[in-house]
Design a protein around this motif. Structure first.
Motif, PDB file in Angstrom:
ATOM      1  N   SER A   1      53.096  57.823 -20.851  1.00  0.00           N
ATOM      2  CA  SER A   1      52.421  56.439 -20.384  1.00  0.00           C
ATOM      3  C   SER A   1      53.137  55.647 -21.582  1.00  0.00           C
ATOM      4  O   SER A   1      53.713  56.078 -22.398  1.00  0.00           O
ATOM      5  N   SER A   2      52.962  54.756 -20.991  1.00  0.00           N
ATOM      6  CA  SER A   2      53.268  53.450 -21.557  1.00  0.00           C
ATOM      7  C   SER A   2      51.938  52.918 -21.889  1.00  0.00           C
ATOM      8  O   SER A   2      51.593  52.459 -21.529  1.00  0.00           O
ATOM      9  N   GLU A   3      52.295  51.199 -22.356  1.00  0.00           N
ATOM     10  CA  GLU A   3      51.446  50.170 -22.402  1.00  0.00           C
ATOM     11  C   GLU A   3      51.432  49.477 -21.029  1.00  0.00           C
ATOM     12  O   GLU A   3      50.152  49.074 -21.156  1.00  0.00           O
ATOM     13  N   SER A   4      52.668  49.995 -20.404  1.00  0.00           N
ATOM     14  CA  SER A   4      52.487  49.283 -19.074  1.00  0.00           C
ATOM     15  C   SER A   4      51.735  50.659 -18.407  1.00  0.00           C
ATOM     16  O   SER A   4      50.940  49.548 -17.123  1.00  0.00           O
ATOM     17  N   SER A   5      51.861  51.734 -17.744  1.00  0.00           N
ATOM     18  CA  SER A   5      51.493  52.309 -17.684  1.00  0.00           C
ATOM     19  C   SER A   5      49.831  52.558 -17.226  1.00  0.00           C
ATOM     20  O   SER A   5      48.961  52.403 -16.953  1.00  0.00           O
ATOM     21  N   HIS A   6      49.765  52.151 -19.360  1.00  0.00           N
ATOM     22  CA  HIS A   6      47.563  51.953 -19.245  1.00  0.00           C
ATOM     23  C   HIS A   6      47.486  50.635 -18.338  1.00  0.00           C
ATOM     24  O   HIS A   6      46.286  51.067 -17.948  1.00  0.00           O
ATOM     25  N   ARG A   7      47.800  49.623 -18.508  1.00  0.00           N
ATOM     26  CA  ARG A   7      47.916  48.423 -18.186  1.00  0.00           C
ATOM     27  C   ARG A   7      47.314  48.724 -16.519  1.00  0.00           C
ATOM     28  O   ARG A   7      46.407  48.310 -15.593  1.00  0.00           O
ATOM     29  N   PHE A   8      48.478  49.429 -15.723  1.00  0.00           N
ATOM     30  CA  PHE A   8      48.696  49.615 -14.055  1.00  0.00           C
ATOM     31  C   PHE A   8      47.363  50.143 -13.328  1.00  0.00           C
ATOM     32  O   PHE A   8      46.558  50.097 -12.577  1.00  0.00           O
ATOM     33  N   GLU A   9      47.597  51.211 -14.027  1.00  0.00           N
ATOM     34  CA  GLU A   9      46.522  52.336 -13.634  1.00  0.00           C
ATOM     35  C   GLU A   9      45.373  51.616 -13.933  1.00  0.00           C
ATOM     36  O   GLU A   9      44.467  51.876 -13.025  1.00  0.00           O
ATOM     37  N   ARG A  10      45.069  50.492 -14.321  1.00  0.00           N
ATOM     38  CA  ARG A  10      43.290  49.768 -15.120  1.00  0.00           C
ATOM     39  C   ARG A  10      43.576  48.977 -13.757  1.00  0.00           C
ATOM     40  O   ARG A  10      41.935  48.429 -13.586  1.00  0.00           O
ATOM     41  N   GLY A  11      44.563  48.926 -13.101  1.00  0.00           N
ATOM     42  CA  GLY A  11      44.689  47.019 -12.038  1.00  0.00           C
ATOM     43  C   GLY A  11      44.451  46.005 -12.906  1.00  0.00           C
ATOM     44  O   GLY A  11      43.950  45.751 -14.056  1.00  0.00           O
ATOM     45  N   ILE A  12      45.531  45.296 -12.895  1.00  0.00           N
ATOM     46  CA  ILE A  12      46.021  43.733 -13.853  1.00  0.00           C
ATOM     47  C   ILE A  12      45.460  42.766 -12.672  1.00  0.00           C
ATOM     48  O   ILE A  12      45.672  43.110 -10.960  1.00  0.00           O
ATOM     49  N   ASP A  13      45.286  41.458 -12.705  1.00  0.00           N
ATOM     50  CA  ASP A  13      45.075  40.318 -12.659  1.00  0.00           C
ATOM     51  C   ASP A  13      46.571  40.375 -11.032  1.00  0.00           C
ATOM     52  O   ASP A  13      46.936  39.205 -11.421  1.00  0.00           O
ATOM     53  N   LEU A  14      45.645  39.971 -10.260  1.00  0.00           N
ATOM     54  CA  LEU A  14      46.607  40.190  -8.877  1.00  0.00           C
ATOM     55  C   LEU A  14      46.881  38.243  -8.363  1.00  0.00           C
ATOM     56  O   LEU A  14      48.210  38.453  -8.786  1.00  0.00           O
ATOM     57  N   LEU A  15      46.235  37.641  -8.852  1.00  0.00           N
ATOM     58  CA  LEU A  15      46.142  36.242  -8.759  1.00  0.00           C
ATOM     59  C   LEU A  15      46.751  35.679 -10.521  1.00  0.00           C
ATOM     60  O   LEU A  15      47.318  34.226 -10.146  1.00  0.00           O
ATOM     61  N   GLY A  16      47.270  35.991 -11.467  1.00  0.00           N
ATOM     62  CA  GLY A  16      47.448  36.068 -12.534  1.00  0.00           C
ATOM     63  C   GLY A  16      49.206  36.028 -12.503  1.00  0.00           C
ATOM     64  O   GLY A  16      49.425  35.614 -13.665  1.00  0.00           O
ATOM     65  N   MET A  17      49.257  36.756 -11.434  1.00  0.00           N
ATOM     66  CA  MET A  17      50.926  37.273 -11.841  1.00  0.00           C
ATOM     67  C   MET A  17      52.667  35.763 -11.883  1.00  0.00           C
ATOM     68  O   MET A  17      52.837  35.525 -12.421  1.00  0.00           O
ATOM     69  N   PRO A  18      51.681  35.012 -11.145  1.00  0.00           N
ATOM     70  CA  PRO A  18      52.870  33.590 -10.512  1.00  0.00           C
ATOM     71  C   PRO A  18      52.748  33.064 -12.055  1.00  0.00           C
ATOM     72  O   PRO A  18      53.681  32.772 -13.494  1.00  0.00           O
ATOM     73  N   GLU A  19      51.348  32.623 -12.874  1.00  0.00           N
ATOM     74  CA  GLU A  19      51.492  32.233 -14.455  1.00  0.00           C
ATOM     75  C   GLU A  19      52.528  33.074 -15.397  1.00  0.00           C
ATOM     76  O   GLU A  19      52.542  32.605 -16.279  1.00  0.00           O
ATOM     77  N   ALA A  20      51.679  34.915 -14.918  1.00  0.00           N
ATOM     78  CA  ALA A  20      51.882  35.270 -16.514  1.00  0.00           C
ATOM     79  C   ALA A  20      54.376  35.333 -16.075  1.00  0.00           C
ATOM     80  O   ALA A  20      54.316  35.120 -17.317  1.00  0.00           O
ATOM     81  N   LEU A  21      54.535  35.366 -15.214  1.00  0.00           N
ATOM     82  CA  LEU A  21      56.128  35.597 -14.826  1.00  0.00           C
ATOM     83  C   LEU A  21      56.430  33.943 -15.151  1.00  0.00           C
ATOM     84  O   LEU A  21      57.132  33.921 -16.363  1.00  0.00           O
ATOM     85  N   ARG A  22      55.962  32.777 -15.093  1.00  0.00           N
ATOM     86  CA  ARG A  22      56.207  31.836 -15.917  1.00  0.00           C
ATOM     87  C   ARG A  22      55.795  31.374 -17.406  1.00  0.00           C
ATOM     88  O   ARG A  22      56.874  30.848 -18.139  1.00  0.00           O
ATOM     89  N   ARG A  23      55.079  32.009 -17.768  1.00  0.00           N
ATOM     90  CA  ARG A  23      54.667  32.299 -19.485  1.00  0.00           C
ATOM     91  C   ARG A  23      55.497  33.377 -19.777  1.00  0.00           C
ATOM     92  O   ARG A  23      56.460  32.973 -21.087  1.00  0.00           O
ATOM     93  N   ALA A  24      56.509  34.201 -19.334  1.00  0.00           N
ATOM     94  CA  ALA A  24      57.635  35.075 -19.603  1.00  0.00           C
ATOM     95  C   ALA A  24      59.033  34.424 -19.515  1.00  0.00           C
ATOM     96  O   ALA A  24      59.649  34.382 -20.230  1.00  0.00           O
TER      97      ALA A  24
END
Length: 194
Positions: free
Chosen positions: A156-179
């Protein structure tokens, strides 16, 4: 699709309903600035390097796991999102060789897996001090798939913990821009996005 010379093929749309990358060229990987290392330390995360720290920072800031990997180590250069083939092996970042199954989604180059989707990347494709060009991944992985993969591998990882619970599909472009914003602020580089 081709992003700045990197071919992207999504062959497992069930496992990865949405998958985005950006290519950042000309980064200088090194220690993080004090503000970034300090903020991660405050939440119990150790500093690794400016690029990895930037993706971890955004993970905690907006709950979107991101993964940066070394473009030069990608055969092709291609990013292929597909079902793993039974018996394919990957050495994860913790140094353990793991055997994949056809029930798992893998992020691969033109030849073999470089990341177990939503769980952990490989030692081979990780960002190091020698890295100059990055592929930055921002994805939504099917939660049930990630849970089963994590259980099957006992990983398990920080990533799997979040992906298992479902992340914000619509927030992805903003997350990519922020990264991209944080990475280029701390490591420099120029960006190519589709």
């Amino acid at each position: 699709a081709v992003v700045d010379g990197v071919q992207v093929r999504l062959e497992d749309a069930e496992g990865a309903p949405r998958y985005m990358i950006a290519v950042i060229r000309g980064v200088r990987v090194g220690p993080s600035p004090a503000w970034l290392a300090g903020r991660l330390a405050a939440i119990g995360q150790r500093s690794i390097n400016n690029v990895v720290d930037a993706t971890n920072y955004v993970l905690f800031e907006i709950n979107q796991p991101l993964h940066a990997f070394d473009l030069a180590r990608l055969r092709g250069p291609a990013v292929v999102v597909r079902r793993a083939r039974a018996g394919e092996r990957i050495v994860t970042l913790d140094g353990v060789s793991r055997t994949l199954t056809a029930e798992m989604t893998a992020i691969c180059d033109a030849e073999h897996p470089t990341i177990i989707a939503g769980v952990m990347g490989s030692a081979e494709s990780e960002v190091t001090a020698e890295t100059t060009d990055l592929v930055l991944e921002c994805a939504y992985f099917q939660p049930t798939r990630i849970r089963r993969t994590r259980r099957a591998l006992g990983l398990s990882s920080e990533s799997s913990h979040r992906f298992e619970r479902g992340i914000d599909l619509l927030g992805m472009p903003e997350a990519l821009r922020r990264a991209i914003e944080v990475i280029t602020a701390v490591a420099g580089g120029a960006v190519a996005q589709p």
